[in-house]
Enzyme design. Structure first.
Site, PDB file in Angstrom:
ATOM      1  N   HIS A 192      30.728  43.562  43.022  1.00 38.67           N
ATOM      2  CA  HIS A 192      30.833  43.897  41.597  1.00 38.67           C
ATOM      3  C   HIS A 192      29.659  43.331  40.796  1.00 38.67           C
ATOM      4  CE1 HIS A 192      33.110  39.986  40.953  1.00 38.67           C
ATOM      5  NE2 HIS A 192      32.510  40.050  39.781  1.00 38.67           N
ATOM      6  N   SER A 203      31.217  34.425  39.844  1.00 37.04           N
ATOM      7  CA  SER A 203      31.258  35.483  40.834  1.00 37.04           C
ATOM      8  C   SER A 203      30.000  35.436  41.679  1.00 37.04           C
ATOM      9  CB  SER A 203      31.350  36.848  40.155  1.00 37.04           C
ATOM     10  OG  SER A 203      32.676  37.125  39.864  1.00 37.04           O
ATOM     11  N   ASP A 210      34.375  41.969  48.625  1.00 32.48           N
ATOM     12  CA  ASP A 210      33.524  42.017  47.428  1.00 32.48           C
ATOM     13  C   ASP A 210      32.158  41.339  47.657  1.00 32.48           C
ATOM     14  OD1 ASP A 210      32.557  42.168  44.860  1.00 32.48           O
ATOM     15  OD2 ASP A 210      34.381  41.436  43.910  1.00 32.48           O
TER      16      ASP A 210
HETATM   17  N1  ARG Z   1      38.077  39.908  38.111  1.00 36.91           N
HETATM   18  C1  ARG Z   1      36.802  39.755  38.722  1.00 36.91           C
HETATM   19  C2  ARG Z   1      35.846  39.079  37.726  1.00 36.91           C
HETATM   20  O1  ARG Z   1      35.780  39.041  36.602  1.00 36.91           O
HETATM   21  C3  ARG Z   1      36.241  40.997  39.334  1.00 36.91           C
HETATM   22  C4  ARG Z   1      35.873  42.111  38.402  1.00 36.91           C
HETATM   23  C5  ARG Z   1      35.386  43.376  39.035  1.00 36.91           C
HETATM   24  N2  ARG Z   1      36.412  44.147  39.707  1.00 36.91           N
HETATM   25  C6  ARG Z   1      37.210  45.105  39.111  1.00 36.91           C
HETATM   26  N3  ARG Z   1      38.118  45.703  39.832  1.00 36.91           N
HETATM   27  N4  ARG Z   1      37.086  45.479  37.858  1.00 36.91           N
HETATM   28  O2  ARG Z   1      35.479  39.225  36.780  1.00 36.91           O
HETATM   29  N1  GLU Z   2      35.019  37.978  38.728  1.00 35.41           N
HETATM   30  C1  GLU Z   2      34.535  36.906  37.885  1.00 35.41           C
HETATM   31  C2  GLU Z   2      33.031  37.038  37.648  1.00 35.41           C
HETATM   32  O1  GLU Z   2      32.548  38.138  37.560  1.00 35.41           O
HETATM   33  C3  GLU Z   2      34.939  35.597  38.452  1.00 35.41           C
HETATM   34  C4  GLU Z   2      36.361  35.450  38.254  1.00 35.41           C
HETATM   35  C5  GLU Z   2      36.669  34.409  37.222  1.00 35.41           C
HETATM   36  O2  GLU Z   2      36.638  34.685  36.031  1.00 35.41           O
HETATM   37  O3  GLU Z   2      36.957  33.306  37.708  1.00 35.41           O
HETATM   38  O4  GLU Z   2      32.322  36.084  37.425  1.00 35.41           O
END
Ligand code: ARG
Ligand code: GLU
Length: 731
Positions: free
Chosen positions: A93, A661, A229
């Site tokens: 991502h 991330s 990921d």
């Molecule tokens: N929650 C994770 C992070 O902030 C992954 C985000 C990307 N994935 C998604 N399915 N939108 O940000």
């Molecule tokens: N998916 C998040 C990122 O893009 C990390 C998840 C979080 O917020 O801990 O940095």
């Protein structure tokens, strides 16, 4: 008696210390002072110098922040170097836009994955870079030199600004490095970071979305998780191993340090450490602010986005073409939406507001015990209360504005056209031509992923929110038509806008651009979407922004004071500075958790779980055939665990946030065991309040990454670049 008291106190501090063991995101230069002892007690086998050393290669030299080159001090993700040829690992991502930008219908790398089978096939990416931390320094006394609290605010700020500028210039003089001084502990301390930024970063590999985004938004922020990921890039440098603009002459960067990779796996309770660039946390907010966030701001965001997501998803389910067009939009909107829902639930479950109020009560007792403290902090909580109270209508309007009017795509498109109104008779025709060319580009990009009926539904729903939930001083004037002309019928109002504006219509916009001359600016200014958007922006600028800006300053002053007070009050607690997109280290253990009554989760998932979720009818769970074949043949090579099972993800108690991330997660010996990519839903309140029982970071097991690269993608040449360590034996 005395002995008993000492015993109780030390027991208490031990207990409290232990409870908070994994809370915190630490600065490398403060590890020695605060945390290294505890890290070693918890199993860490290395020293501070192994993590951070400015004279010798250390782990920090293998960790990067991912940046947009026009904003090199904000790290949108983290990553790590895993070979002596500059091979870089981060999340799928994090590399998503790059993977997408190289994709076309014929070469759809998002759907099919991409693997460069030789360095010549690696793909360059404009505009992004990676930065390595060269050094960090506490510059508080230099920043605060020649100022005092009695100075006028404006004067005070300008001296600080000048001091910072001088420190930054001084730090990089005669080098190609970049320097940034940022405030920490709400402005009570200042630290300098010096970076080396590489500007030629090439895409090396990415699995298909059915692996890299497996589970999609359904599983996002959730455990148990099976998302592969990850994506791979390579850092390129000039022939002297220095940063250079993208060029064919560049060669793979030879890093000071790259991570060794452990195939030994992890057990519950094992020490782990995460390094990288967490973006923002706000651990010392007063109760009044948490109340505002959970009761006003988050509910607005959740309400608007729930509606927006429903609209987009319904259309995506009826038409695969709409699915392709809207999946990135849904991903973006859904990520924050789901996080805020989790955050609100988590804060409620933790009784965060009551806990904050109890702390504030104790704090005030301590304040009132001393006249000097009374003078300094006596009214601080009332001031907070008043500020948050008076800013509410403005914050509400701003939140609605950003979530609705500002987020509507046609408004965004119209705003880029609005820039044409800067041109007049005196303007240079080349500049106009250039702008028209850029706009044509914007228009093509916009329509590539646009569906008129979906967008009109969104437009109607969002305008309705803004019209009904926000009162008149914040309305754009054109809203008067809703009453006067359309008798309160928003749909009719939107019909009118869409029929009169050129922006919903690709042909009309093209015709406008092809025949553009400055005389057309008049008709542009009459376009109802231009009118709506420019009025809304103007309204925001005059009615909302000034109040928010002075609130921001006042709250920052209070926050600086309150943070200082809290640190004096809680003398025995080791406070960590809130995340601010600077290099941090978090440590904790591999750990599972119990999300709710009668439910307990394991700390790792396996390929078996992917097969369990397999459902070709559901986009998010459509497992690639090749992966099923590898599973059926148990063709895992040396990457399975000692029981012959293929691990996928695992949870641990490291304190992380957005920006982490792609961060490496390391074992006690500093070897790479996984890539951080998410948090659990029950723990997303950790940006405001960390709960050691509930907050977990979610990582991708490095063995699954290598299995996918080697067995699934057939890109073993990449694994061969790496340094793998395996001492355990398979049964
Ligand atoms: N929650 C994770 C992070 O902030 C992954 C985000 C990307 N994935 C998604 N399915 N939108 O940000
Ligand atoms: N998916 C998040 C990122 O893009 C990390 C998840 C979080 O917020 O801990 O940095």
């Amino acid at each position: 008696m005395q002995i008993l008291k000492i015993f109780i106190i030390s027991f208490l501090t031990f207990y409290i210390g232990n409870l908070n063991a994994s809370e915190g995101m630490w600065l490398p230069i403060l590890l020695e002072k605060y945390t290294i002892e505890e890290m070693q007690q918890q199993g860490f086998k290395l020293s501070v110098e192994d993590i951070y050393d400015i004279n010798n290669a250390s782990l920090k030299d293998a960790v990067v922040g991912l940046v947009r080159l026009n904003n090199p001090f904000h790290h949108f993700c983290s990553g790590e170097v895993i070979s002596n040829q500059g091979l870089l690992l981060t999340n799928h991502h994090c590399g998503y836009s790059q993977i997408q930008s190289h994709s076309s219908l014929e070469n759809d790398y998002l759907t099919n994955g991409f693997w460069a089978m030789s360095k010549e096939e690696e793909l360059t990416n404009e505009g992004i870079g990676v930065c390595f931390l060269k050094r960090m320094e506490d510059v508080t006394s230099k920043v605060l030199a020649n100022i005092n609290d009695a100075m006028q605010d404006v004067y005070y700020d300008s001296i600080i600004e000048a001091n910072i500028k001088a420190i930054e210039q001084d730090a990089v003089e005669g080098t190609h490095y970049l320097a940034k001084v940022k405030p920490f502990f709400a402005g009570n301390e200042y630290y300098l970071s010096v970076y080396e930024v590489f500007r030629d970063i090439r895409l090396v590999g990415a699995p298909p979305s059915a692996i890299g985004k497996f589970g999609g938004d359904t599983d996002n922020w959730m455990w148990p998780r099976h998302t592969g990921d990850f994506s791979m890039f390579r850092i390129y440098a000039d022939s002297n191993n220095n940063p250079a603009d993208i060029s064919e002459a560049n060669v793979p960067y030879k890093p000071l340090k790259h991570l060794n990779i452990s195939l030994n796996g992890v057990e519950k309770g094992d020490f782990t450490m995460v390094m990288g660039y967490p973006g923002t946390t706000q651990e010392n907010l007063p109760a009044a602010a948490v109340k505002r966030l959970t009761e006003t701001i988050n509910p607005i965001r959740i309400k608007v986005r729930t509606k927006g997501l429903d609209i987009m998803k319904a259309d995506m389910n009826t038409d695969p073409e709409i699915r392709i067009k809207y999946s990135a939009k849904v991903a973006g909107m859904s990520n924050g939406w789901k996080k805020w829902i989790g955050e609100n639930r988590g804060l409620k479950k933790l009784d965060a507001i009551d806990k904050k109020l109890a702390l504030e009560k104790e704090f005030m007792q301590w304040v009132n015990n001393d006249n000097n403290r009374k003078e300094e902090y006596g009214t601080i909580l009332e001031q907070y209360e008043n500020l948050y109270h008076s800013i509410t209508p403005y914050q509400k309007a701003a939140t609605y504005f950003y979530e609705t009017i500002y987020s509507l795509e046609l408004n965004d498109l119209a705003s880029s056209f609005y820039t044409l109104t800067e041109f007049d008779k005196t303007s240079n025709s080349e500049a106009i031509e250039k702008r028209i060319k850029a706009l044509k580009n914007t228009v093509e990009k916009h329509f590539k992923n646009y569906n008129l009926t979906t967008d009109k539904k969104l437009f109607t729903a969002f305008i309705e929110f803004y019209y009904n939930d926000i009162s008149n001083p914040f309305h754009p004037e054109i809203f008067e038509l809703i009453n006067s002309k359309f008798k309160g019928n928003i749909e009719k109002f939107v019909d009118y806008i869409f029929s009169k504006s050129m922006f919903p219509d690709h042909d009309k916009i093209n015709a406008f651009l092809n025949r553009y001359s400055i005389s057309k600016n008049k008709s542009l200014l009459k376009d109802p979407i231009i009118i709506l958007y420019s009025q809304a922006i103007n309204n925001y600028r005059t009615n909302t922004y000034p109040a928010l800006a002075s609130f921001k300053d006042e709250v920052a002053n209070l926050h600086k004071k309150y943070t200082k007070g809290l640190r004096e009050f809680q003398k025995d607690k080791t406070h960590f500075p809130d995340a601010n997109s600077t290099f941090r280290i978090a440590y904790g253990q591999i750990d599972d958790y119990k999300p709710r009554d009668a439910v307990a989760y394991f700390h790792f998932t396996t390929l078996e779980g992917i097969i369990e979720k397999d459902n070709p009818d559901i986009y998010d769970y459509d497992v690639p055939d090749k992966l099923k074949e590898l599973y059926n043949a148990s063709n895992f090579g040396k990457y399975s665990n000692t029981d012959g099972i293929m691990p996928v993800c695992f949870t641990a108690s490291n304190h992380t946030t957005g920006g982490n991330s792609g961060s490496p997660i390391l074992n006690a010996y500093g070897q790479l065991i996984g890539i951080n990519f998410d948090r659990n839903w029950e723990g997303t309140m950790s940006d405001i309040m960390y709960d050691p029982n509930m907050c977990r970071n979610i990582s991708l097991d490095i063995r699954y990454v290598l299995f996918i690269v080697d067995k699934f993608a057939g890109a073993k040449h990449l694994v061969d670049e790496m340094n793998l360590i395996q001492t355990t034996k398979h049964k």
